[in-house]
Motif scaffolding. Structure first.
Motif, short mmCIF file in Angstrom:
data_model
loop_
_atom_site.label_atom_id
_atom_site.label_comp_id
_atom_site.label_asym_id
_atom_site.label_seq_id
_atom_site.Cartn_x
_atom_site.Cartn_y
_atom_site.Cartn_z
N MET A 1 10.31 27.41 -34.93
CA MET A 1 11.46 27.83 -35.74
C MET A 1 11.75 26.78 -36.79
O MET A 1 12.07 25.64 -36.46
CB MET A 1 12.68 28.05 -34.84
CG MET A 1 13.95 28.45 -35.59
SD MET A 1 15.38 28.69 -34.49
CE MET A 1 14.93 30.21 -33.65
N ARG A 2 11.62 27.17 -38.04
CA ARG A 2 11.94 26.28 -39.16
C ARG A 2 12.93 26.99 -40.06
O ARG A 2 12.68 28.11 -40.51
CB ARG A 2 10.68 25.93 -39.97
CG ARG A 2 9.44 25.64 -39.15
CD ARG A 2 9.54 24.40 -38.32
NE ARG A 2 9.55 23.18 -39.10
CZ ARG A 2 9.53 21.96 -38.56
NH1 ARG A 2 9.53 21.82 -37.24
NH2 ARG A 2 9.53 20.89 -39.32
N ILE A 3 14.05 26.35 -40.31
CA ILE A 3 15.10 26.96 -41.13
C ILE A 3 15.65 25.95 -42.12
O ILE A 3 15.98 24.82 -41.76
CB ILE A 3 16.26 27.48 -40.25
CG1 ILE A 3 15.76 28.50 -39.24
CG2 ILE A 3 17.35 28.11 -41.13
CD1 ILE A 3 16.84 29.02 -38.33
N ALA A 4 15.74 26.38 -43.38
CA ALA A 4 16.49 25.65 -44.40
C ALA A 4 17.66 26.53 -44.77
O ALA A 4 17.47 27.61 -45.35
CB ALA A 4 15.60 25.37 -45.61
N ASP B 1 8.55 23.94 -31.43
CA ASP B 1 8.65 23.13 -32.65
C ASP B 1 9.83 23.71 -33.41
O ASP B 1 9.71 24.72 -34.09
CB ASP B 1 7.36 23.21 -33.46
CG ASP B 1 7.42 22.38 -34.73
OD1 ASP B 1 8.39 21.61 -34.91
OD2 ASP B 1 6.49 22.50 -35.56
N VAL B 2 10.99 23.08 -33.28
CA VAL B 2 12.24 23.66 -33.76
C VAL B 2 12.94 22.69 -34.72
O VAL B 2 13.15 21.52 -34.38
CB VAL B 2 13.19 23.99 -32.59
CG1 VAL B 2 14.50 24.58 -33.11
CG2 VAL B 2 12.52 24.94 -31.60
N ALA B 3 13.29 23.19 -35.89
CA ALA B 3 14.07 22.39 -36.85
C ALA B 3 14.96 23.33 -37.63
O ALA B 3 14.50 24.03 -38.54
CB ALA B 3 13.15 21.62 -37.78
N THR B 4 16.24 23.38 -37.27
CA THR B 4 17.19 24.27 -37.93
C THR B 4 18.14 23.52 -38.87
O THR B 4 18.89 24.16 -39.60
CB THR B 4 18.05 25.01 -36.88
OG1 THR B 4 18.87 24.05 -36.19
CG2 THR B 4 17.17 25.75 -35.88
N GLY B 5 18.13 22.20 -38.79
CA GLY B 5 19.11 21.41 -39.52
C GLY B 5 20.38 21.16 -38.73
O GLY B 5 21.26 20.43 -39.19
N ILE B 6 20.48 21.76 -37.54
CA ILE B 6 21.63 21.55 -36.65
C ILE B 6 21.07 21.03 -35.34
O ILE B 6 20.46 21.78 -34.57
CB ILE B 6 22.41 22.86 -36.41
CG1 ILE B 6 22.85 23.47 -37.75
CG2 ILE B 6 23.63 22.61 -35.51
CD1 ILE B 6 23.44 24.87 -37.62
N GLY B 7 21.28 19.76 -35.07
CA GLY B 7 20.63 19.12 -33.93
C GLY B 7 20.92 19.78 -32.60
O GLY B 7 20.02 19.94 -31.77
N PHE B 8 22.15 20.18 -32.36
CA PHE B 8 22.48 20.76 -31.07
C PHE B 8 21.86 22.13 -30.91
O PHE B 8 21.42 22.51 -29.82
CB PHE B 8 24.00 20.85 -30.88
CG PHE B 8 24.39 21.00 -29.43
CD1 PHE B 8 24.58 19.88 -28.63
CD2 PHE B 8 24.52 22.25 -28.86
CE1 PHE B 8 24.89 20.01 -27.28
CE2 PHE B 8 24.85 22.40 -27.51
CZ PHE B 8 25.02 21.27 -26.72
N VAL C 1 9.98 32.01 -38.16
CA VAL C 1 10.00 31.97 -36.70
C VAL C 1 8.76 32.65 -36.15
O VAL C 1 8.40 33.75 -36.60
CB VAL C 1 11.26 32.67 -36.14
CG1 VAL C 1 11.19 32.79 -34.61
CG2 VAL C 1 12.53 31.93 -36.54
N GLN C 2 8.12 32.00 -35.19
CA GLN C 2 7.00 32.59 -34.44
C GLN C 2 7.26 32.42 -32.95
O GLN C 2 7.78 31.38 -32.53
CB GLN C 2 5.67 31.92 -34.80
CG GLN C 2 5.21 32.11 -36.23
CD GLN C 2 5.58 30.92 -37.11
OE1 GLN C 2 5.53 29.78 -36.67
NE2 GLN C 2 5.96 31.20 -38.34
#
Length: 202
Positions: A53-56, A28-35, A17-18
């Motif tokens: 935010m990038r999360i696996a 630019d957000v990708a958490t794997g949970i669309g909502f 996260v920055q």
């Protein structure tokens, strides 16, 4: 430029996260949970805080770890970007309407983490996200950044409108609170001379 970067890897999540406090609301957000992506994007856009935010996460287990760690990392990045809190307005508040729903959010970047949550939902999920996790998300952000945070749904029927009003209200309140006070940009806004930061360990 006030920035914060958190990289955190556990057996449950891998988080990057920055934030840029003095941004323009670029995300630019990708958490794997669309909502959850949608809500963090709303936060960024309306706070004018740039968020990457990038999360696996272990979504094969459930969403809890991913949601919680996204909030902890965001709170820690905000805490880092705020540095010694010198010059910030500190307090923020917003009434946020979304069609028939109206939320009220008030906060203090005080170093004393606390959440008052007076909102609820009439369905268990929005998209694929468990609605019980929203309160936990805000609790985790408040703890990690040292924010006293009061969230209240005044009224509303549509669950999507309710949570979007809350996130937008949080964003607008943060936009106000992290702003620099031109009359006191060289001082920490506290008679103590300092404001503590969040309490959650990395």
């Amino acid at each position: 430029m006030r920035t914060g970067t958190i990289r955190r890897k556990t057996h449950e999540t891998d988080v990057d996260v920055q934030v840029v406090l003095d941004g323009t609301g670029v995300f630019d957000v990708a958490t794997g949970i669309g909502f959850l992506d949608h809500m963090v994007e709303q936060f960024s856009r309306h706070s004018l805080i740039d968020v990457t935010m990038r999360i696996a996460g272990d979504l094969h287990v459930d969403q809890h770890h991913t949601v919680e760690d996204s909030a902890i990392a965001l709170g820690q990045a905000l805490d880092q970007a705020l540095q010694d809190r010198k010059g910030i307005i500190r307090y923020g508040e917003a009434f946020s309407p979304m069609d028939e729903a109206l939320a009220r959010v008030a906060l203090d970047i005080s170093g004393r983490p606390y959440l008052v949550w007076r909102a609820g939902f009439t369905q268990s999920r929005l998209g694929e996200m468990d609605t019980e996790l929203f309160e936990h998300w805000f609790h985790s952000v408040a703890q990690a950044c040292g924010i006293t945070l009061h969230i209240e749904l005044l009224y509303g029927n549509n669950n999507h409108h309710v949570i979007e009003a809350i996130y937008k209200g949080f964003a607008r309140a943060m936009r106000q609170a992290v702003g620099i006070d031109p009359r006191k940009s060289d001082a920490v806004p506290s008679t103590k001379g300092m404001l503590g930061s969040g309490t959650i360990e990395t």
